[in-house]
Design a protein around this motif. Sequence first.
Motif, PDB file in Angstrom:
ATOM      1  N   MET A   1      86.167   0.330 -80.165  1.00 20.14           N
ATOM      2  CA  MET A   1      86.361   0.336 -81.612  1.00 20.14           C
ATOM      3  C   MET A   1      85.966   1.728 -82.129  1.00 20.14           C
ATOM      4  SD  MET A   1      84.835  -2.324 -84.424  1.00 20.14           S
ATOM      5  CE  MET A   1      85.967  -3.637 -84.084  1.00 20.14           C
ATOM      6  N   ASN A   2      86.817   2.338 -82.920  1.00 22.20           N
ATOM      7  CA  ASN A   2      86.524   3.666 -83.454  1.00 22.20           C
ATOM      8  C   ASN A   2      85.927   3.575 -84.865  1.00 22.20           C
ATOM      9  OD1 ASN A   2      88.618   3.400 -85.378  1.00 22.20           O
ATOM     10  ND2 ASN A   2      90.126   4.152 -83.915  1.00 22.20           N
ATOM     11  N   ALA A   3      85.597   4.726 -85.421  1.00 21.62           N
ATOM     12  CA  ALA A   3      84.950   4.760 -86.739  1.00 21.62           C
ATOM     13  C   ALA A   3      85.816   4.118 -87.815  1.00 21.62           C
ATOM     14  CB  ALA A   3      84.604   6.199 -87.109  1.00 21.62           C
ATOM     15  N   GLY A   4      87.139   4.282 -87.717  1.00 23.47           N
ATOM     16  CA  GLY A   4      88.041   3.658 -88.692  1.00 23.47           C
ATOM     17  C   GLY A   4      87.976   2.142 -88.634  1.00 23.47           C
ATOM     18  N   GLU A   5      87.887   1.608 -87.409  1.00 20.65           N
ATOM     19  CA  GLU A   5      87.785   0.151 -87.261  1.00 20.65           C
ATOM     20  C   GLU A   5      86.446  -0.368 -87.783  1.00 20.65           C
ATOM     21  OE1 GLU A   5      89.954  -1.352 -83.481  1.00 20.65           O
ATOM     22  OE2 GLU A   5      89.279   0.708 -83.085  1.00 20.65           O
TER      23      GLU A   5
ATOM     24  N   ALA B   1      84.756   1.029 -90.218  1.00 18.67           N
ATOM     25  CA  ALA B   1      84.914   1.102 -91.675  1.00 18.67           C
ATOM     26  C   ALA B   1      85.729  -0.085 -92.198  1.00 18.67           C
ATOM     27  CB  ALA B   1      85.570   2.417 -92.077  1.00 18.67           C
ATOM     28  N   ARG B   2      86.775  -0.491 -91.451  1.00 23.34           N
ATOM     29  CA  ARG B   2      87.565  -1.658 -91.866  1.00 23.34           C
ATOM     30  C   ARG B   2      86.718  -2.930 -91.834  1.00 23.34           C
ATOM     31  NH1 ARG B   2      91.565   1.015 -89.365  1.00 23.34           N
ATOM     32  NH2 ARG B   2      91.451  -0.057 -87.375  1.00 23.34           N
ATOM     33  N   ARG B   3      85.863  -3.068 -90.807  1.00 21.57           N
ATOM     34  CA  ARG B   3      85.001  -4.263 -90.719  1.00 21.57           C
ATOM     35  C   ARG B   3      84.023  -4.290 -91.891  1.00 21.57           C
ATOM     36  NH1 ARG B   3      85.073  -9.160 -89.929  1.00 21.57           N
ATOM     37  NH2 ARG B   3      83.614 -10.122 -88.500  1.00 21.57           N
ATOM     38  N   ILE B   4      83.485  -3.135 -92.232  1.00 25.34           N
ATOM     39  CA  ILE B   4      82.579  -3.035 -93.384  1.00 25.34           C
ATOM     40  C   ILE B   4      83.309  -3.449 -94.650  1.00 25.34           C
ATOM     41  CG2 ILE B   4      81.333  -1.372 -94.842  1.00 25.34           C
ATOM     42  CD1 ILE B   4      80.609   0.086 -92.149  1.00 25.34           C
ATOM     43  N   ALA B   5      84.562  -2.993 -94.810  1.00 26.35           N
ATOM     44  CA  ALA B   5      85.361  -3.347 -95.998  1.00 26.35           C
ATOM     45  C   ALA B   5      85.718  -4.829 -95.996  1.00 26.35           C
ATOM     46  CB  ALA B   5      86.619  -2.488 -96.053  1.00 26.35           C
ATOM     47  N   GLU B   6      86.123  -5.371 -94.841  1.00 31.16           N
ATOM     48  CA  GLU B   6      86.484  -6.791 -94.744  1.00 31.16           C
ATOM     49  C   GLU B   6      85.342  -7.700 -95.183  1.00 31.16           C
ATOM     50  OE1 GLU B   6      89.376  -6.474 -90.797  1.00 31.16           O
ATOM     51  OE2 GLU B   6      87.347  -7.254 -90.610  1.00 31.16           O
ATOM     52  N   LEU B   7      84.129  -7.317 -94.811  1.00 29.56           N
ATOM     53  CA  LEU B   7      82.961  -8.143 -95.123  1.00 29.56           C
ATOM     54  C   LEU B   7      82.322  -7.780 -96.467  1.00 29.56           C
ATOM     55  CD1 LEU B   7      81.368  -8.247 -91.558  1.00 29.56           C
ATOM     56  CD2 LEU B   7      82.587 -10.095 -92.733  1.00 29.56           C
ATOM     57  N   ARG B   8      82.910  -6.785 -97.136  1.00 32.83           N
ATOM     58  CA  ARG B   8      82.419  -6.325 -98.445  1.00 32.83           C
ATOM     59  C   ARG B   8      80.950  -5.906 -98.380  1.00 32.83           C
ATOM     60  NH1 ARG B   8      85.696 -10.797-101.943  1.00 32.83           N
ATOM     61  NH2 ARG B   8      87.719  -9.859-101.559  1.00 32.83           N
ATOM     62  N   LEU B   9      80.653  -5.116 -97.362  1.00 31.13           N
ATOM     63  CA  LEU B   9      79.288  -4.651 -97.167  1.00 31.13           C
ATOM     64  C   LEU B   9      79.057  -3.365 -97.946  1.00 31.13           C
ATOM     65  CD1 LEU B   9      79.073  -5.173 -93.291  1.00 31.13           C
ATOM     66  CD2 LEU B   9      78.479  -6.795 -95.100  1.00 31.13           C
ATOM     67  N   GLN B  10      77.812  -3.156 -98.320  1.00 31.05           N
ATOM     68  CA  GLN B  10      77.422  -1.933 -99.026  1.00 31.05           C
ATOM     69  C   GLN B  10      76.249  -1.293 -98.287  1.00 31.05           C
ATOM     70  OE1 GLN B  10      76.180  -3.056-102.971  1.00 31.05           O
ATOM     71  NE2 GLN B  10      74.885  -4.681-102.233  1.00 31.05           N
ATOM     72  N   PRO B  11      76.014   0.006 -98.499  1.00 31.08           N
ATOM     73  CA  PRO B  11      74.900   0.657 -97.805  1.00 31.08           C
ATOM     74  C   PRO B  11      73.559   0.010 -98.157  1.00 31.08           C
ATOM     75  CG  PRO B  11      76.353   2.291 -98.780  1.00 31.08           C
ATOM     76  CD  PRO B  11      76.789   0.951 -99.309  1.00 31.08           C
ATOM     77  N   HIS B  12      72.721  -0.139 -97.133  1.00 34.58           N
ATOM     78  CA  HIS B  12      71.379  -0.689 -97.334  1.00 34.58           C
ATOM     79  C   HIS B  12      70.386   0.480 -97.346  1.00 34.58           C
ATOM     80  CE1 HIS B  12      67.781  -3.098 -96.908  1.00 34.58           C
ATOM     81  NE2 HIS B  12      68.510  -4.194 -96.980  1.00 34.58           N
ATOM     82  N   PRO B  13      69.332   0.416 -98.170  1.00 36.22           N
ATOM     83  CA  PRO B  13      68.348   1.511 -98.198  1.00 36.22           C
ATOM     84  C   PRO B  13      67.678   1.797 -96.848  1.00 36.22           C
ATOM     85  CG  PRO B  13      68.008   0.044-100.061  1.00 36.22           C
ATOM     86  CD  PRO B  13      69.054  -0.599 -99.185  1.00 36.22           C
ATOM     87  N   GLU B  14      67.611   0.809 -95.961  1.00 37.78           N
ATOM     88  CA  GLU B  14      66.985   1.025 -94.650  1.00 37.78           C
ATOM     89  C   GLU B  14      67.956   1.644 -93.654  1.00 37.78           C
ATOM     90  OE1 GLU B  14      67.351  -3.131 -92.185  1.00 37.78           O
ATOM     91  OE2 GLU B  14      66.330  -3.197 -94.115  1.00 37.78           O
ATOM     92  N   GLY B  15      69.246   1.698 -94.005  1.00 38.67           N
ATOM     93  CA  GLY B  15      70.297   2.139 -93.102  1.00 38.67           C
ATOM     94  C   GLY B  15      71.206   0.959 -92.808  1.00 38.67           C
ATOM     95  N   GLY B  16      72.388   1.211 -92.314  1.00 42.16           N
ATOM     96  CA  GLY B  16      73.345   0.141 -92.066  1.00 42.16           C
ATOM     97  C   GLY B  16      73.975  -0.351 -93.361  1.00 42.16           C
ATOM     98  N   TYR B  17      74.621  -1.516 -93.268  1.00 43.84           N
ATOM     99  CA  TYR B  17      75.388  -2.068 -94.389  1.00 43.84           C
ATOM    100  C   TYR B  17      75.098  -3.561 -94.509  1.00 43.84           C
ATOM    101  CZ  TYR B  17      77.768   2.329 -93.804  1.00 43.84           C
ATOM    102  OH  TYR B  17      78.022   3.666 -93.695  1.00 43.84           O
ATOM    103  N   TYR B  18      75.119  -4.072 -95.738  1.00 41.84           N
ATOM    104  CA  TYR B  18      74.786  -5.481 -95.927  1.00 41.84           C
ATOM    105  C   TYR B  18      75.548  -6.089 -97.103  1.00 41.84           C
ATOM    106  CZ  TYR B  18      72.139  -4.898-100.247  1.00 41.84           C
ATOM    107  OH  TYR B  18      71.789  -4.673-101.554  1.00 41.84           O
TER     108      TYR B  18
END
Length: 170
Positions: free
Chosen positions: A1-5, A7-24
């Motif tokens: 899975m590349n960076a674009g994929e 990013a798509r998973r993050i968009a599909e799940l409607r995740l946003q940046p978390h202050p600790e790092g990662g997305y939630y």
Amino acid sequence: MNAGEVARRIAELRLQPHPEGGYYCETYRSAERVPAAALPPRYGGDRCLGTAILYLLPAGEVSRLHRVRSDELWHFHEGAALWLHRLDADQGLVSVKLGLHADRGERPQLCVPAGTWFAAEAAADGAYGLVGCTVAPGFEFADFELAERDALTAEYPAYAEFIRRFTPGR
């Protein structure tokens, strides 16, 4: 899975940046509340009964050292296994691999006790790890604390390099 994929998973799940790092993304917040008088004094106010989030940590990123006032259960869902590292007053640095392959020493679920300093990182075998985190009493950002490098190093001097790695820029 590349960076674009990723990013798509993050968009599909409607995740946003978390202050600790990662997305939630918060997926559940109980409508019922526990009054402050029924909770330990560390909370300083009412809390909902429980909360849940989806949390995605891309490979190469870390969940910075932090702690919360409640127990936090981590449940593995998909992708790369995640290493959860915690600093324990009695045991020192404890690392557990969260994933679905028990034959490789992975655990599908893990509890981080209230008030424990901990961090996470994706294992080297995938583009990201996706987990669910449930917290009871429910999570509030007022209950969240990012580690301060110098103070935590003074408390755990034997783990200075680990602390430096998981407190970038702090």
